[in-house]
Design a protein around this motif. Structure first.
Motif, mmCIF file in Angstrom:
data_model
loop_
_atom_site.group_PDB
_atom_site.id
_atom_site.type_symbol
_atom_site.label_atom_id
_atom_site.label_comp_id
_atom_site.label_asym_id
_atom_site.label_seq_id
_atom_site.Cartn_x
_atom_site.Cartn_y
_atom_site.Cartn_z
ATOM 1 N N THR A 44 36.387 47.576 34.320
ATOM 2 C CA THR A 44 37.321 48.067 35.330
ATOM 3 C C THR A 44 38.726 47.681 34.878
ATOM 4 O O THR A 44 38.907 46.740 34.104
ATOM 5 C CB THR A 44 37.027 47.459 36.713
ATOM 6 O OG1 THR A 44 37.140 46.050 36.627
ATOM 7 C CG2 THR A 44 35.649 47.867 37.218
ATOM 8 N N CYS A 45 39.716 48.403 35.350
ATOM 9 C CA CYS A 45 41.092 48.149 34.916
ATOM 10 C C CYS A 45 41.512 46.699 35.168
ATOM 11 O O CYS A 45 42.213 46.096 34.368
ATOM 12 C CB CYS A 45 42.052 49.110 35.616
ATOM 13 S SG CYS A 45 41.851 50.815 35.067
ATOM 14 N N LYS A 46 41.065 46.151 36.273
ATOM 15 C CA LYS A 46 41.413 44.776 36.635
ATOM 16 C C LYS A 46 40.912 43.777 35.590
ATOM 17 O O LYS A 46 41.553 42.775 35.313
ATOM 18 C CB LYS A 46 40.820 44.462 38.005
ATOM 19 C CG LYS A 46 41.186 43.125 38.574
ATOM 20 C CD LYS A 46 40.599 42.984 39.968
ATOM 21 C CE LYS A 46 40.947 41.662 40.599
ATOM 22 N NZ LYS A 46 40.391 41.553 41.944
ATOM 23 N N LYS A 47 39.768 44.059 34.995
ATOM 24 C CA LYS A 47 39.149 43.144 34.033
ATOM 25 C C LYS A 47 39.430 43.520 32.573
ATOM 26 O O LYS A 47 38.981 42.842 31.668
ATOM 27 C CB LYS A 47 37.633 43.138 34.229
ATOM 28 C CG LYS A 47 37.179 42.765 35.615
ATOM 29 C CD LYS A 47 36.872 41.320 35.680
ATOM 30 C CE LYS A 47 36.354 41.012 37.078
ATOM 31 N NZ LYS A 47 35.806 39.720 37.183
ATOM 32 N N HIS A 79 46.150 46.180 28.185
ATOM 33 C CA HIS A 79 47.022 46.765 29.201
ATOM 34 C C HIS A 79 47.661 48.012 28.612
ATOM 35 O O HIS A 79 48.588 47.925 27.820
ATOM 36 C CB HIS A 79 48.066 45.753 29.656
ATOM 37 C CG HIS A 79 47.456 44.526 30.233
ATOM 38 N ND1 HIS A 79 46.812 44.528 31.449
ATOM 39 C CD2 HIS A 79 47.350 43.269 29.750
ATOM 40 C CE1 HIS A 79 46.350 43.322 31.690
ATOM 41 N NE2 HIS A 79 46.645 42.540 30.680
ATOM 42 N N LYS A 138 48.910 49.651 40.608
ATOM 43 C CA LYS A 138 48.483 48.417 41.269
ATOM 44 C C LYS A 138 48.731 48.505 42.777
ATOM 45 O O LYS A 138 47.870 48.112 43.575
ATOM 46 C CB LYS A 138 49.230 47.218 40.686
ATOM 47 C CG LYS A 138 48.643 46.717 39.387
ATOM 48 C CD LYS A 138 49.484 45.655 38.726
ATOM 49 C CE LYS A 138 49.660 44.425 39.553
ATOM 50 N NZ LYS A 138 50.417 43.364 38.847
ATOM 51 N N ARG A 165 45.654 48.403 45.369
ATOM 52 C CA ARG A 165 45.602 47.342 46.380
ATOM 53 C C ARG A 165 45.448 47.906 47.784
ATOM 54 O O ARG A 165 44.756 47.351 48.619
ATOM 55 C CB ARG A 165 46.857 46.486 46.314
ATOM 56 C CG ARG A 165 46.822 45.462 45.247
ATOM 57 C CD ARG A 165 47.997 44.509 45.366
ATOM 58 N NE ARG A 165 48.014 43.641 44.202
ATOM 59 C CZ ARG A 165 49.088 43.386 43.475
ATOM 60 N NH1 ARG A 165 50.241 43.919 43.803
ATOM 61 N NH2 ARG A 165 49.011 42.598 42.446
ATOM 62 N N GLU A 185 32.684 45.825 38.516
ATOM 63 C CA GLU A 185 33.663 44.759 38.446
ATOM 64 C C GLU A 185 32.992 43.397 38.431
ATOM 65 O O GLU A 185 33.467 42.469 37.791
ATOM 66 C CB GLU A 185 34.619 44.859 39.626
ATOM 67 C CG GLU A 185 35.872 44.055 39.446
ATOM 68 C CD GLU A 185 36.910 44.400 40.473
ATOM 69 O OE1 GLU A 185 36.909 43.732 41.530
ATOM 70 O OE2 GLU A 185 37.694 45.325 40.239
#
Length: 100
Positions: A55-58, A62, A73, A77, A98
């Motif tokens: 997932t983009c968060k993990k 970048h 973001k 959120r 995730e």
């Protein structure tokens, strides 16, 4: 294109549409949200991880420009917690990916 990337593109689109509709009051995507969607999808198409994409968060890479990263973001959120009510299957899949 592999299935994983296509699913990610769909989830990002759902989040952006949800945000634009509920926060900005637009029936269709506004120009800035459309630009962000196109940018996000182009980044996903070029993802070096392919089927193994986290997932983009993990993600360790970048790949977004700083201004686009801040926009996505903000949208994620806001839309993330609401996805369970609007797109429950996509939200559950995303949470599972995730976590594991």
């Amino acid at each position: 294109m592999n299935r994983r990337i296509e699913e990610e593109k769909k989830v990002v689109e759902q989040m952006i549409r949800l945000y634009c509709r509920n926060n900005e009051g637009n029936a269709k995507l506004c120009p800035s949200c459309m630009e962000l969607l196109e940018y996000a999808q182009s980044r996903l198409e070029r993802c070096r991880y392919g089927e193994n994409k986290p997932t983009c968060k993990k993600c360790p890479t970048h790949c977004y420009r700083p201004e686009m990263k801040e926009s996505i973001k903000k949208i994620m959120r806001w839309a993330g917690p609401r996805m369970i009510f609007h797109h429950p299957i996509a939200a559950i899949r995303h949470l599972i990916r995730e976590r594991f």
